[in-house]
Design a protein around this motif. Structure first.
Motif, short mmCIF file in Angstrom:
data_model
loop_
_atom_site.label_atom_id
_atom_site.label_comp_id
_atom_site.label_asym_id
_atom_site.label_seq_id
_atom_site.Cartn_x
_atom_site.Cartn_y
_atom_site.Cartn_z
N ARG A 103 142.15 -14.17 -73.18
CA ARG A 103 141.38 -13.07 -73.76
C ARG A 103 140.11 -12.84 -72.96
NH1 ARG A 103 140.04 -15.44 -78.26
NH2 ARG A 103 142.03 -16.10 -79.09
N LYS A 104 139.86 -13.72 -72.00
CA LYS A 104 138.64 -13.68 -71.20
C LYS A 104 137.40 -13.85 -72.06
CE LYS A 104 140.51 -10.76 -67.57
NZ LYS A 104 141.30 -11.86 -67.00
N THR A 105 137.46 -14.74 -73.01
CA THR A 105 136.28 -15.05 -73.80
C THR A 105 135.78 -16.45 -73.48
OG1 THR A 105 137.83 -15.68 -75.54
CG2 THR A 105 136.75 -13.57 -75.77
N LEU A 108 132.25 -16.69 -71.97
CA LEU A 108 131.23 -16.41 -72.99
C LEU A 108 131.00 -17.65 -73.84
CD1 LEU A 108 132.33 -12.87 -74.20
CD2 LEU A 108 130.47 -13.46 -72.67
N ALA A 111 129.22 -20.42 -71.88
CA ALA A 111 127.81 -20.16 -71.58
C ALA A 111 126.92 -20.55 -72.76
CB ALA A 111 127.61 -18.69 -71.24
N TYR B 83 124.11 -14.69 -70.24
CA TYR B 83 125.08 -14.33 -69.20
C TYR B 83 126.08 -13.32 -69.73
CZ TYR B 83 129.06 -14.92 -66.03
OH TYR B 83 130.09 -14.71 -65.19
N PRO B 85 129.52 -11.64 -68.31
CA PRO B 85 130.46 -11.63 -67.19
C PRO B 85 130.95 -10.23 -66.85
CG PRO B 85 131.49 -12.54 -69.15
CD PRO B 85 130.09 -12.18 -69.53
N PHE B 88 135.37 -9.36 -69.48
CA PHE B 88 135.33 -10.19 -70.67
C PHE B 88 136.20 -9.55 -71.73
CE2 PHE B 88 132.86 -7.40 -73.27
CZ PHE B 88 132.15 -6.64 -72.36
N VAL B 90 137.23 -9.56 -76.13
CA VAL B 90 136.64 -9.80 -77.44
C VAL B 90 137.70 -10.46 -78.31
CG1 VAL B 90 134.96 -7.95 -77.36
CG2 VAL B 90 137.27 -7.47 -78.15
N CYS B 147 128.38 -6.83 -75.61
CA CYS B 147 128.34 -8.07 -74.82
C CYS B 147 126.92 -8.32 -74.34
CB CYS B 147 129.31 -7.97 -73.66
SG CYS B 147 129.54 -9.51 -72.80
N HIS B 150 125.07 -9.78 -77.11
CA HIS B 150 125.41 -11.21 -77.29
C HIS B 150 124.61 -12.07 -76.33
CE1 HIS B 150 127.76 -13.04 -74.04
NE2 HIS B 150 127.72 -14.11 -74.80
#
Lengths: 613, 318
Positions: A103-105, A108, A111, B83, B85, B88, B90, B147, B150
């Motif tokens: 999911r490309k989370t 996040l 970090a 940060y 990216p 990204f 969700v 994002c 966040h």
């Protein structure tokens, strides 16, 4: 840079996952589905079991029939629940970490200052809460089985503990593969492949070894198998004891076979499999968790922190400790004797003690100490009329006159080296009227006597009696004092099946009193208005040299696990079991020296062996 | 200058099996700067930003944040840096407020502060009306802004934004730019990467240009521009034929040899190298006019930074 303060706030990952998982109709529909499935299966099992046992035990309000039905439903449900857990648990976590990647989370999440273990714990907690739903859904269903009887609270707790443990194991497995492969598809595939190998694969290997050796394979081959673990946990329970009245349930051979015993119930599984399975999986789970925390760290992947090293050391120590505990005793001379003793086979020296088929049944019957001719006749007549049902015998005195009946089995078994002797009885006191207590002084409705001769030629008798309390009524004693006030006697619940196992008789002996011969065993039924079912009479002898260190326990009653508080609570809860349950009852004992104090050996002419009409 | 730099790298290097993604990068970002990190796709921008964010371990080299060396175990780094990216996703099944709430919980913010902060941030990124929308239902631009919100949740001093404008329509780009200016005005140090120069040219106070993992330029935007003014290009369109135009323009003081780049029926466009500032350019124009050149157009050839960028990168390629 400040250190992160320890906090009591909720795990953020857990909160997030639960919000997502429990939202909408999904969880609700899932739970409904599980409940419907469990309900249908238990109803089906009930319908299947009903005619089988109802007919066999003569119908009516029969505790044995209820117990067998209850057991069939219980075992079926528990295995279905485990199947559900195996099917669902890995898939709940197999996408946990890989999903973050896909999911490309992931970046996040990484970090944030969350520790890897916090992330894993959150994911695991969310998955386990879902599994917990299944388990909780199954509890009311199995409670129904509990009402039928044949299942003890101990079995219930054990089954759910094993299932809960396995659920954690499979969830962590999914989590580990998810972190390792970073692709949900592969993680799911590998998880189920491994699960398949652990179940079907281990059965296959077990079968192959059996065929190749031409004998019963060692049951540790099944240690990785979750189903075997569950089966062995239940087999250990009293309900599935090979010597228990319930061993006739349709589920027994299944459990027995799964646990790696013999299908004919004659051999106990060599080792308590489930303990090994849980130990094995606990170490594996720790290892998986540790590796997963390393795998999800974005940097310094293979540098272990202090906690990491500690975990590694713990795992290594645990594994080595387990290996030593299992394998070392047989190689270390001082422990070797203990190992041999532990592994000595137990055998039953009482023939015909299972009352399974009428031809097996060959006991000497004698009516003794009957105060009046009337009651004696009555007892004998009733005796004749009583059916020997498959698996137990009923001795019934419906009159208010006292009558005593004995069943005697001559043994004449010489003993050379015996490490342990235990008596085991399975019985039920269906009725005992305390209003009509006699004065004979021996009016326990059931009393067992084991007669043996020691090395000096002295005769001994081991005696143990059972009685039940009547309903409290004004002016009437709740029990016959003549039976109650003797220390070797014991109160049991009326209409409950009990399995009673004596402590080791050897604990009370002195060296001179070491048995040389077991002469005979007698079960006496005495009193006015009693009704007793007797299902098993066993003397279990474990051969081998008794261990020296055991003399330390000489004649002192040892603490038993049945004295522990949890067991007392279980015992208390068992009282609410309406269908008649089977339970272990703790008991003390004394050994009388000299001729039998209460019951004369059957001098009267034995009645002819019973024949079914 | 005594104030420690917000971010400094010394010989930061990331080596993958064969390729050198980042090659001895010495980056200097002063506090409060809006730093444009420019490079083509694959130049090593994302790798560098990920190393700065602590998501990737450098092969060699050091990173200093606020003058302190980033150790392998320093966990405080997460709280200093926000940060975002370049690519990204969700989470599924999540509302906008829950999305921010999740990250707020990750930073262990107390509940009261959490709620207040979420509302403020949604206001800042202009998503207040989407508070209860599903994050998956948001447009790409809205997700980018979410994002960004966040990344601000723990009020970091330093923001690392990797291509915040990629995939946005022009209007959303402008909004994002305004947002960055607003954040810069709040005193945050912002590092924003892009492969599109004009996006950053106007607003950045500092610029770093990276190509093939190597830092080609790093410093104040004005300074870099001045350093490279020697290479400014003047473009002149003269309403004559090309020979006459060349004759007119040649030998004007301060410009190099002109070259013809386009000829039409009645005009010729010439370009020439030029040294000096805008005053000098005005002098050139005055001289051309006094020479009698019929000037139709007089301009600087292309965007200066773009020129810098092109020059630097082509020089490297050669």
């Amino acid at each position: 840079m400040k250190l992160a303060r320890p906090s009591l706030s909720l795990n953020p990952v857990l909160v997030k996952e639960l919000r997502g998982r429990m939202r909408g109709p999904r969880a609700f529909l899932f739970l409904t589905g599980v409940l419907v499935l469990l309900g249908l299966v238990s109803y089906g099992l009930f319908q299947l079991a009903l005619p089988r046992y109802y007919d066999r035990f003569g119908g009516g309000n029969n505790a044995a029939a209820g117990a067998q039905i209850g057991q069939t439903v219980f075992v079926g449900l528990v295995f279905l629940t485990l199947l559900l857990i195996c099917a669902i648990a890995p898939s709940l976590t197999a996408g946990a970490i890989s999903g973050e990647h896909q999911r490309k989370t992931y970046d996040l999440l990484m970090a944030t200052p969350l520790a890897p273990f916090t992330i894993l714990a959150g994911k695991l907690g969310a998955a386990l809460s879902y599994v917990l739903l299944i388990l909780l859904a199954a509890v009311p269903m199995t409670s129904l089985a509990y009402v039928f009887g044949g299942v003890t609270m101990e079995d219930l707790v054990k089954a759910f503990a094993v299932m809960g443990g396995l659920a954690i194991v499979f969830s962590v497995m999914g989590l580990f593969f998810s972190a390792l492969f970073k692709r949900t598809g592969i993680a799911v595939g590998v998880s189920y492949l491994l699960l398949g190998l652990a179940t079907l694969g281990s059965f296959f290997i077990y079968a192959v070894v059996g065929v190749m050796r031409g004998e019963q394979p060692p049951n540790w081959l099944l240690a990785v198998n979750p189903f075997s673990a569950l089966a062995s946990a239940l087999v250990e329970g009293v309900v599935l004891d090979p010597n228990s009245v319930y061993s006739g349930s349709a589920m027994t051979p299944l459990l027995w076979g799964l646990a790696g015993g013999r299908f004919d119930n004659t051999t106990l599984p060599q080792i308590p499999l489930w303990q090994y399975t849980l130990a094995l999986y606990a170490s594996l789970t720790l290892l998986w968790l540790f590796l997963a925390t390393q795998l999800i760290k974005p940097v310094r992947r293979f540098q272990f922190g202090r906690v990491g090293w500690l975990l590694i050391v713990l795992v290594i120590v645990g594994v080595i400790g387990a290996l030593v505990a299992v394998f070392a005793p047989r190689f270390i001379p001082p422990l070797r004797a203990a190992w041999i003793w532990q592994n000595a086979t137990q055998r039953n020296i009482v023939p015909n003690g299972t009352f399974l088929e009428p031809p097996d049944w060959n006991w000497q019957i004698a009516a003794v100490a009957a105060p009046t001719a009337k009651s004696e006749t009555r007892a004998q007549t009733e005796w004749q009329r009583t059916t020997v049902l498959k698996g137990f015998v009923r001795v019934w005195n419906p009159t208010v006159d006292a009558a005593t009946l004995t069943l005697t089995q001559p043994l004449n078994v010489p003993i050379s080296e015996v490490a342990q002797v235990k008596l085991r009885l399975v019985l039920q006191i269906r009725n005992q009227a305390s209003e009509v207590c006699g004065a004979a002084g021996d009016e326990c409705p059931v009393m067992v006597q084991l007669r043996y001769t020691d090395v000096g030629g002295q005769a001994h008798t081991f005696t143990h009696g059972f009685y039940a309390n009547g309903k409290p009524r004004p002016g009437i004693a709740r029990a016959c004092l003549t039976c109650e006030d003797r220390p070797q006697n014991q109160r049991v619940n009326m209409t409950n099946w009990i399995t009673w196992e004596s402590p080791d008789l050897y604990d009370a002996r002195t060296p001179e009193e070491t048995p040389r011969t077991f002469d005979s065993i007698t079960v006496q039924f005495a009193g006015a208005a009693y009704d007793v079912l007797l299902a098993r009479v066993n003397v279990l002898v474990r051969e081998g040299r008794p261990l020296d260190f055991r003399s330390r326990f000489n004649a002192t009653p040892r603490w038993s696990y049945t004295d522990a508080l949890p067991y007392q609570i279980l015992n208390f809860l068992n009282q609410f079991n309406m269908g008649g349950s089977s339970r272990r009852v703790p008991g003390g004992f004394i050994i009388q020296t000299g001729p039998a104090p209460f019951i004369a050996p059957p001098t009267a002419a034995p009645l002819p062996p019973f024949k079914t009409p | 200058m005594n104030e420690p730099l917000a971010i400094e790298t010394k010989n930061l290097t990331k080596k993958y099996k064969r390729t050198l993604a980042v090659d001895h990068l010495n980056l200097q970002v002063p506090r409060g700067a809006l730093f444009g990190f420019i490079g083509r796709n694959g130049a090593g921008k994302t790798t560098t930003l990920r190393m700065l964010a602590g998501l990737l371990e450098p092969s060699t080299g050091e990173v200093f944040v606020n003058g302190e060396r980033v150790e392998k175990k320093s966990r405080g780094l997460h709280r200093l840096i926000g940060y975002m990216p370049d690519f990204f996703g969700v989470y599924e099944d999540m509302y906008v407020w829950e999305y921010l709430d999740f990250y707020a919980r990750c930073y262990n913010l107390p509940p009261a502060q959490r709620k207040k902060l979420i509302d403020e941030l949604l206001e800042l990124v202009n998503l207040a009306d989407k508070r209860d929308a599903n994050v998956q239902a948001l447009s790409r631009g809205m997700q980018q802004r979410l994002c960004l919100a966040h990344a601000l949740i723990h009020e970091p001093q330093i923001l690392l934004l990797d291509e915040p404008a990629s995939g946005l329509d022009p209007r959303a780009r402008i909004e994002m730019r305004e947002l960055l200016k607003e954040l810069a005005a709040m005193g945050k140090t912002i590092i924003v990467s892009s492969h599109i120069l004009p996006e950053l040219a106007e607003m950045c106070t500092h610029i770093g240009i990276v190509e093939h993992g190597k830092l080609m330029a790093n410093g104040n935007t004005q300074e870099i521009r001045r350093q490279l003014q020697a290479n400014r290009i003047l473009r002149v369109r003269v309403l004559t034929d090309s020979a006459r135009a060349l004759e007119l323009v040649r030998n004007v003081r301060g410009v190099g040899e002109p070259s013809v780049i386009a000829v039409t029926d009645n005009s010729a466009t010439l370009e020439m190298e030029f040294e000096g500032d805008d005053h000098a350019a005005a002098m050139v124009l005055a001289e051309l006019v006094t020479r009698g050149a019929p000037i139709a157009e007089f301009s600087e050839g292309g965007n200066a930074l773009e020129q810098v960028f092109l020059q630097l990168t082509t020089a490297e390629n050669n």
